[in-house]
Motif scaffolding. Structure first.
Motif, PDB file in Angstrom:
ATOM      1  N   THR A  44       0.859  -1.181   0.000  1.00 61.24           N
ATOM      2  CA  THR A  44       0.000   0.000   0.000  1.00 61.24           C
ATOM      3  C   THR A  44       0.897   1.233   0.000  1.00 61.24           C
ATOM      4  N   ASN A  45       0.310   2.372  -0.321  1.00 65.93           N
ATOM      5  CA  ASN A  45       1.019   3.641  -0.221  1.00 65.93           C
ATOM      6  C   ASN A  45       0.026   4.787  -0.114  1.00 65.93           C
ATOM      7  N   ASP A  46       0.438   5.862   0.525  1.00 65.72           N
ATOM      8  CA  ASP A  46      -0.346   7.099   0.598  1.00 65.72           C
ATOM      9  C   ASP A  46      -1.776   6.856   1.080  1.00 65.72           C
ATOM     10  N   VAL A  47      -1.905   6.073   2.146  1.00 62.54           N
ATOM     11  CA  VAL A  47      -3.234   5.818   2.703  1.00 62.54           C
ATOM     12  C   VAL A  47      -3.800   7.087   3.339  1.00 62.54           C
ATOM     13  N   HIS A  48      -2.953   7.929   3.909  1.00 60.57           N
ATOM     14  CA  HIS A  48      -3.356   9.246   4.432  1.00 60.57           C
ATOM     15  C   HIS A  48      -4.593   9.164   5.331  1.00 60.57           C
ATOM     16  N   CYS A  49      -4.533   8.268   6.290  1.00 65.12           N
ATOM     17  CA  CYS A  49      -5.632   8.116   7.263  1.00 65.12           C
ATOM     18  C   CYS A  49      -6.938   7.663   6.615  1.00 65.12           C
ATOM     19  N   GLY A  50      -6.857   7.056   5.437  1.00 67.63           N
ATOM     20  CA  GLY A  50      -8.061   6.554   4.780  1.00 67.63           C
ATOM     21  C   GLY A  50      -8.509   5.248   5.401  1.00 67.63           C
ATOM     22  N   ILE A  51      -8.884   5.312   6.646  1.00 68.17           N
ATOM     23  CA  ILE A  51      -9.138   4.133   7.462  1.00 68.17           C
ATOM     24  C   ILE A  51     -10.210   3.235   6.847  1.00 68.17           C
ATOM     25  N   GLU A  52     -11.286   3.853   6.372  1.00 69.69           N
ATOM     26  CA  GLU A  52     -12.393   3.084   5.798  1.00 69.69           C
ATOM     27  C   GLU A  52     -12.646   3.440   4.339  1.00 69.69           C
ATOM     28  N   ASP A  53     -11.778   4.247   3.742  1.00 68.09           N
ATOM     29  CA  ASP A  53     -11.957   4.598   2.343  1.00 68.09           C
ATOM     30  C   ASP A  53     -11.720   3.381   1.453  1.00 68.09           C
ATOM     31  N   SER A  54     -12.458   3.303   0.366  1.00 63.51           N
ATOM     32  CA  SER A  54     -12.258   2.257  -0.639  1.00 63.51           C
ATOM     33  C   SER A  54     -12.184   0.875   0.020  1.00 63.51           C
ATOM     34  N   ILE A  55     -11.076   0.166  -0.143  1.00 62.36           N
ATOM     35  CA  ILE A  55     -10.936  -1.170   0.444  1.00 62.36           C
ATOM     36  C   ILE A  55     -10.858  -1.092   1.952  1.00 62.36           C
ATOM     37  N   GLY A  56     -10.190  -0.074   2.479  1.00 67.42           N
ATOM     38  CA  GLY A  56     -10.095   0.129   3.919  1.00 67.42           C
ATOM     39  C   GLY A  56      -9.151  -0.855   4.603  1.00 67.42           C
ATOM     40  N   TYR A  57      -8.763  -0.523   5.825  1.00 66.24           N
ATOM     41  CA  TYR A  57      -7.850  -1.388   6.569  1.00 66.24           C
ATOM     42  C   TYR A  57      -8.490  -2.734   6.904  1.00 66.24           C
ATOM     43  N   ALA A  58      -9.792  -2.750   7.154  1.00 65.30           N
ATOM     44  CA  ALA A  58     -10.448  -4.029   7.429  1.00 65.30           C
ATOM     45  C   ALA A  58     -10.440  -4.916   6.185  1.00 65.30           C
ATOM     46  N   GLY A  59     -10.595  -4.306   5.014  1.00 63.20           N
ATOM     47  CA  GLY A  59     -10.494  -5.069   3.774  1.00 63.20           C
ATOM     48  C   GLY A  59      -9.082  -5.559   3.526  1.00 63.20           C
ATOM     49  N   LEU A  60      -8.105  -4.708   3.830  1.00 63.91           N
ATOM     50  CA  LEU A  60      -6.708  -5.098   3.665  1.00 63.91           C
ATOM     51  C   LEU A  60      -6.376  -6.295   4.546  1.00 63.91           C
ATOM     52  N   ALA A  61      -6.825  -6.246   5.800  1.00 66.99           N
ATOM     53  CA  ALA A  61      -6.571  -7.363   6.714  1.00 66.99           C
ATOM     54  C   ALA A  61      -7.250  -8.640   6.229  1.00 66.99           C
ATOM     55  N   ALA A  62      -8.464  -8.499   5.688  1.00 68.07           N
ATOM     56  CA  ALA A  62      -9.177  -9.676   5.171  1.00 68.07           C
ATOM     57  C   ALA A  62      -8.461 -10.257   3.955  1.00 68.07           C
ATOM     58  N   TYR A  63      -7.964  -9.381   3.080  1.00 69.82           N
ATOM     59  CA  TYR A  63      -7.278  -9.873   1.887  1.00 69.82           C
ATOM     60  C   TYR A  63      -5.965 -10.550   2.257  1.00 69.82           C
ATOM     61  N   ARG A  64      -5.270  -9.995   3.239  1.00 67.98           N
ATOM     62  CA  ARG A  64      -4.046 -10.657   3.686  1.00 67.98           C
ATOM     63  C   ARG A  64      -4.376 -12.068   4.196  1.00 67.98           C
ATOM     64  N   ALA A  65      -5.444 -12.183   4.969  1.00 66.43           N
ATOM     65  CA  ALA A  65      -5.827 -13.502   5.487  1.00 66.43           C
ATOM     66  C   ALA A  65      -6.129 -14.477   4.345  1.00 66.43           C
ATOM     67  N   GLU A  66      -6.769 -13.998   3.285  1.00 67.77           N
ATOM     68  CA  GLU A  66      -7.040 -14.868   2.139  1.00 67.77           C
ATOM     69  C   GLU A  66      -5.744 -15.327   1.466  1.00 67.77           C
ATOM     70  N   MET A  67      -4.810 -14.386   1.346  1.00 68.78           N
ATOM     71  CA  MET A  67      -3.532 -14.753   0.728  1.00 68.78           C
ATOM     72  C   MET A  67      -2.775 -15.775   1.587  1.00 68.78           C
ATOM     73  N   GLU A  68      -2.839 -15.620   2.905  1.00 68.85           N
ATOM     74  CA  GLU A  68      -2.180 -16.578   3.785  1.00 68.85           C
ATOM     75  C   GLU A  68      -2.846 -17.944   3.700  1.00 68.85           C
ATOM     76  N   ALA A  69      -4.175 -17.938   3.552  1.00 67.59           N
ATOM     77  CA  ALA A  69      -4.885 -19.211   3.412  1.00 67.59           C
ATOM     78  C   ALA A  69      -4.492 -19.913   2.108  1.00 67.59           C
ATOM     79  N   GLN A  70      -4.226 -19.146   1.066  1.00 67.17           N
ATOM     80  CA  GLN A  70      -3.888 -19.735  -0.227  1.00 67.17           C
ATOM     81  C   GLN A  70      -2.419 -20.129  -0.311  1.00 67.17           C
ATOM     82  N   TYR A  71      -1.528 -19.239   0.165  1.00 63.53           N
ATOM     83  CA  TYR A  71      -0.096 -19.444  -0.044  1.00 63.53           C
ATOM     84  C   TYR A  71       0.658 -19.918   1.199  1.00 63.53           C
ATOM     85  N   GLY A  72       0.031 -19.760   2.374  1.00 63.49           N
ATOM     86  CA  GLY A  72       0.697 -20.093   3.628  1.00 63.49           C
ATOM     87  C   GLY A  72       1.094 -18.829   4.380  1.00 63.49           C
TER      88      GLY A  72
END
Length: 557
Positions: A44-72
């Protein structure tokens, strides 16, 4: 180490939409016993406190979890390329600390400081980086000047089951002026910190190459640069493309700073292809780089339409917001019109390259409340729109999230002209120093090339040719270069030389660091405008204070 080449790969997840793909061939890692399963780098870059903007930090955390489930879990790394902790109310009210906490919650592994990480002071950021962040901040060129030693770790080598990936941090030398220069000085005005700026980029390139050489000597199989550098509108010697073209050994360059979205290859000094990617801003996208050690293939994509949310991170954000809701949700005024940073015709940001009604409003507030002849405000300091309807405290803080303090200074007409010329230096391209004005009008003639000279720190040093800023009028009267005027702006520009505006720094101060800029804006709207922003600010392109002449002489709105 040979450069691995780059291939675009469609992601297997339905909600993950990649853009911009390339394909080449590369050697594989063949070390005996090495785990050759794919390695995933999310960025990520230049989030500028965009806590819930667009994908948001909760979306980022969810996507990371999906990647860990797929790749380890041990195959996924999350990095940030800077400007995460400033830009919104929560950052302002906590001096960035709560955003570090949120990055901890989201699971970041590495980060690089952007220029706005220093908006609360270099010493404060260093304290956050070393004592609050659960992940290391990296920078090969952020240094103590007295000892020429790095303030932060230069790089980190991560072992993925026998495959070594080195991450090198690079900070923009523009930090010296794209936050307040005084943040890098001691109480006597002496610079304590630097970013290997000067010598037309050679100091920066040498710092990066030294870091690459060091990790290669330690056996790195792949080198990933995480830089807050950017390209569009950036000092040419300090762009990511310039760094790549003056170095060798980098395989992937994860970028930030210029709020662009791109995924492309750039040739390094040896003619080898380096993958370069940036995700825009406010979590509009998650960058994904996949290294396949079995084939040597590197794939890259931008994930733009992800809607899942991590429950734990969602709950964490809700708890943080609840603590601030009583203050942030307070309605302080109303507006009959939308005040914008954007060009409604193109949908692109305009506040850094042309007049808008929000720029006019802020400049008016500065001039009127401070009792000045002229109000001036840099476009880079105006960070969010105000929608028609009720205006809350949070809305105002989001416009002015830096917490700058208001100043009233005396300035000559020549100094004012120089400030306008510096702000117009990169027109028609974006520049955070572009000046919005009140009590003054001016024209920018794009047929006149800029002859502004900057010193090694990126600060104004003079104009060597004709001025592209012309027809400057103060309250309808031509500017007198020898006369003295009163100018209202914030400490960033008046006292601290922010964005290179050093022409005011030694001037007489009539009011020194009074109220915060967002407090002044509230006062102007509530008291001077009676709590309602009306039709005088209806035109999104402003009231015609700044005229831009195209190269052929035609006026541009």
């Amino acid at each position: 180490m040979k450069h691995r080449t780059l291939t675009g790969l469609l992601l297997s997840f339905v909600l993950a939409v990649p853009v911009s793909v390339t394909s080449l061939a590369a050697p594989a890692v063949t070390d005996a016993g090495a785990d050759t399963a794919p390695i995933v780098i999310l960025h990520t870059n230049d989030v500028h406190c965009g806590i819930e903007d667009s994908i948001g930090y909760a979306g980022l955390a969810a996507y990371r979890a999906e990647m860990e489930a797929q790749y380890g879990a041990g195959r996924v790394t999350l990095v940030d390329a800077g400007d995460a902790i400033q830009g919104g109310a929560m950052g302002t009210l906590s001096d960035g600390a709560l955003l570090i906490d949120l990055m901890n919650q989201a699971g970041y592994d590495l980060a690089v400081p952007g220029n706005h990480e220093f908006d609360y002071g270099a010493d404060h950021f260093i304290d956050l980086a070393k004592n609050r962040a659960a992940f290391p901040y990296l920078s090969c060129n952020f240094r103590y000047l007295e000892t020429n030693t790095n303030v932060l770790e230069t790089y980190q080598i991560v072992d993925y089951g026998g495959v070594q990936v080195a991450y090198i941090g690079i900070s923009t030398p523009e930090s010296m002026t794209k936050t307040a220069p005084t943040h890098f000085q001691d109480e006597n005005g002496n610079y304590v910190y630097g970013f290997c700026q000067g010598e037309n980029g050679q100091l920066l390139y040498s710092a990066v190459q030294a870091a690459v050489d060091a990790v290669e000597a330690q056996g790195a199989d792949y080198v990933v640069a995480i830089g807050h550098l950017g390209n569009l509108g950036i000092t040419p010697a300090y762009t990511s493309e310039a760094v790549i073209s003056h170095t060798t050994g980098i395989d992937v360059f994860i970028d930030g700073h210029s709020h662009e979205s791109y995924e492309r290859t750039v040739a390094d000094a040896a003619g080898e292809a380096v993958h370069l990617a940036q995700t825009g801003t406010k979590l509009n996208a998650i960058g994904k780089v996949v290294i396949d050690p079995a084939t040597g293939e590197i794939t890259s994509s931008l994930v733009t339409d992800y809607t899942e949310k991590d429950p734990a991170t969602t709950e964490y954000i809700q708890t943080l917001q609840a603590d601030f809701s009583s203050v942030l949700d307070q309605v302080v005024a109303t507006s009959d019109v939308t005040l914008t940073t954007m060009d409604p015709a193109t949908g692109l940001r305009r506040i850094r390259s042309g007049e808008t009604n929000l720029g006019d409003l802020v400049a008016d507030a500065y001039r009127v409340v401070m009792g000045a002849d002229i109000g001036m405000v840099n476009g880079g300091g105006i960070r969010a729109d105000i929608q028609a309807g009720e205006i809350t405290y949070e809305d105002i803080i989001n416009v002015h999230p830096y917490g700058n303090e208001m100043c009233l200074a005396e300035a000559t007409g020549q100094e004012i002209l120089d400030a306008l010329e510096l702000g117009a230096m990169n027109a028609p391209y974006e520049d955070g120093g572009f000046q919005h004005v009140s009590g003054l009008t001016y024209t920018i003639d794009l047929s006149v090339p800029s002859s502004v000279v900057l010193d090694e720190q990126g600060c104004f040093a003079g104009v060597t040719g004709p001025y592209r800023v012309t027809n400057v009028l103060v309250n309808g009267v031509p500017l007198d270069r020898n006369a003295t005027y009163t100018v209202a702006s914030h400490n960033y520009m008046i006292k601290e030389g922010g964005s290179g505006f050093t022409m005011f720094m030694d001037n007489p101060l009539l009011q020194d660091c009074t109220m915060l800029d967002n407090q002044l804006l509230i006062q102007y709207i509530t008291e001077n405008l009676g709590g309602r922003i009306g039709s005088e600010y209806a035109d999104p392109y402003g009231s015609g204070r700044i005229q831009i002449l195209e190269a052929e002489g035609a006026a541009a709105a």
